[in-house]
Design a protein around this motif. Sequence first.
Motif: not given
Length: 721
Positions: A240-252
């Motif tokens: 789950l390390a990449d499940l945040n806006l810093r690592k994956t800004p595309q989540l916006v």
Amino acid sequence: MSRFEGVLVSDHWLQSQFTQVQLHSLKSKFIALKNQNGQVLVEDLPALFLKLKPFNEMFTEDEIRDVLQSSGSDTSNKLEFEEFLRAYVTLQSKVVNKSGDSKNSSSFLNATTTTLLHTIDESEKKSYVAHINSYLRDDPFMKQFLPIDPATNALFELARDGVLLCKLINVAVPNTIDERAINTKRILNPWERNENHTLCLNSAKAIGCTVVNIGTQDLIEGRPHLVLGLISQIIKIQLLADLNLRKTPQLVELVEDNNDVEELMGLAPEKLLLKWMNFHLKKAGYKKPVTNFSSDLKDGEAYAYLLNVLAPEHGNPATLDAKDPVQRADLVLHHAEKMDCKRYLTPKDIVEGSSNLNLAFVAQIFHQRNGLSTDSKKISFAEMMTDDVQMSRDERCFRLWINSFGISSYVNNLFEDVRNGWVLLEVLDKVSPGSVNWKQSSKPPIKMPFRKVENCNQVIKIGTQLKFSLVNLAGNDFVQGNKKLILAFLWQLMRFHMLQLLKNLRSHSQGKEITDGDILKWANKKVKNTGRTSQIESFKDKQLSSGIFFLQLLSAVEPRVVNWNLVTKGASDEEKKLNATYIISVARKLGCSIFLLPEDIMEVNQKMILMLTASIMYWSLQRSRDESESELELELELESSPASFLEIPEASPESSSVNGDRDNFTGVEISKLSIDDNGVMSMEESGNHHLGVDYIVGFQMYPTFSIRGLFMNYVLESVDG
């Protein structure tokens, strides 16, 4: 380094129901319960058990008394410690029945240090073994032990030396542990194993694992449910390390309105993963929302829709047409394999709704193909919403520190999760027990805004009582999520906690408060006493950036812990980074619970430098106290009954080996041991009794090491062997 002293129980099954941490805690409670005749009666137990979690949440005192009586306990009978433990286990089983606990005891989604359930899910074990075999197969040291056979207990045996767990932590969060600090050789002695597990547990806390009820001895014994529980938490953090806006800004892209981005940032990684899944399912025309990783995924339909929208080129019409859920699940897994997703589960696991393995599988799909757009405008906005580097580092430090207490609320996003005040009240209750008025507190979920303000106002009130500097700070500042004020409050709380720990340990403080100046003076004196000339003027002294002073300090409190062949001069940034990384791992290997990063040392972050120094001081004072108590206890036992303290077998090549031939401890007459005023042990050989070479070296390296702990470990190792 931690001592090897454990609480021994003659009934192996009974001992397996508890961690060593819990046994120590229950032993102290049992001793405190003794009456003037030195006895504990059954009738005394209900009042004690009523004070313990989870019993106080499930039973009244009369109900506890009824349970004990129904198990055949006569209230007038006196109890031995093992009978006390059996009564505890009996009550535990009633808790499980009453709460209807799920069969999956080692959960990705929850802290897994409970001993209420010890069942091992073989599917999960097989999945974790496959993960380890995959990620560590090329490791220069571990590859000689891989692949692990999931059908055996090889995983738990391999975990006993601590190297596997340390390596796995570095896979989850790279560079957490400086691998130069790991004791890596094929056969480790007890000290080296204990060091590895101490390093492992402190590093696990530093990446977000909850390890409150687990000790090094539990890992050395290879307790399956605890080892598997820790491994599951480590793997979860990796996935789950990449499940945040810093690592994956595309989540916006998951939110339509930019105003909802803050809400998105506050979601736990698991919730964010569900939101991502539902975002794609809605596009695919799937009508039912997925709210969990278990029952909502059992029929395999959601997976079929998700994979078809993410990788339509690998789609198979037969997947949705399949009538048999197991057949559909099998087709789903084949589709995922064509996307290069690791197979964390079987068709049976999907149909049975294994939440842990489904979570791992969905996370793998996200990593391979998240299907989110690369809209530059949206990504730029998401990047603007994230914190600056220093604020992000501080947030990480305080978040991990809070989670290390094992409170009921797990903090995923510090600035969002403290806004209702409840988390701060829980931490205050840990740091200053009894300070919180729980009757005037509101537990989440809190719908009424004024209840949140009430919680936060109480936080401010307690902070004022603890003499924090809270000028112009009000409870509403927390509710509004004022980041700078939240960080300022938490820094004072962390500092207060450490100073209180030091004050309680420092016998000659005579009730006086410990100050930053006292810590600075202690550190300089420690280094000076070793004959070195390095001294620092303050915790913002620029010479600290090289790391040399801290390595000298660590060497002063424990001479053998620093390998000076690995230390650089700290002249360049690269050399400073190497030293800083090594310092953090060596401190954790000793037993320091610290949450700073190498950059904090390199940039001489005054606050983090203070906490590092204070943590080393706390460990040093704690060891001195423990050794003084242990030596006094040993002397008293030797005076009263030297022969009965520990019966050492006659020297024998066949029977004297501990763990094979690595530590040839064949015995020593207790009467020939002596301790001088400085705590240094000496001995006279008598007949064929002697200490093996490794143990002689051990005493030379640890002149004040607990003899009692050494003998206790010998007993434990002999039982194991």
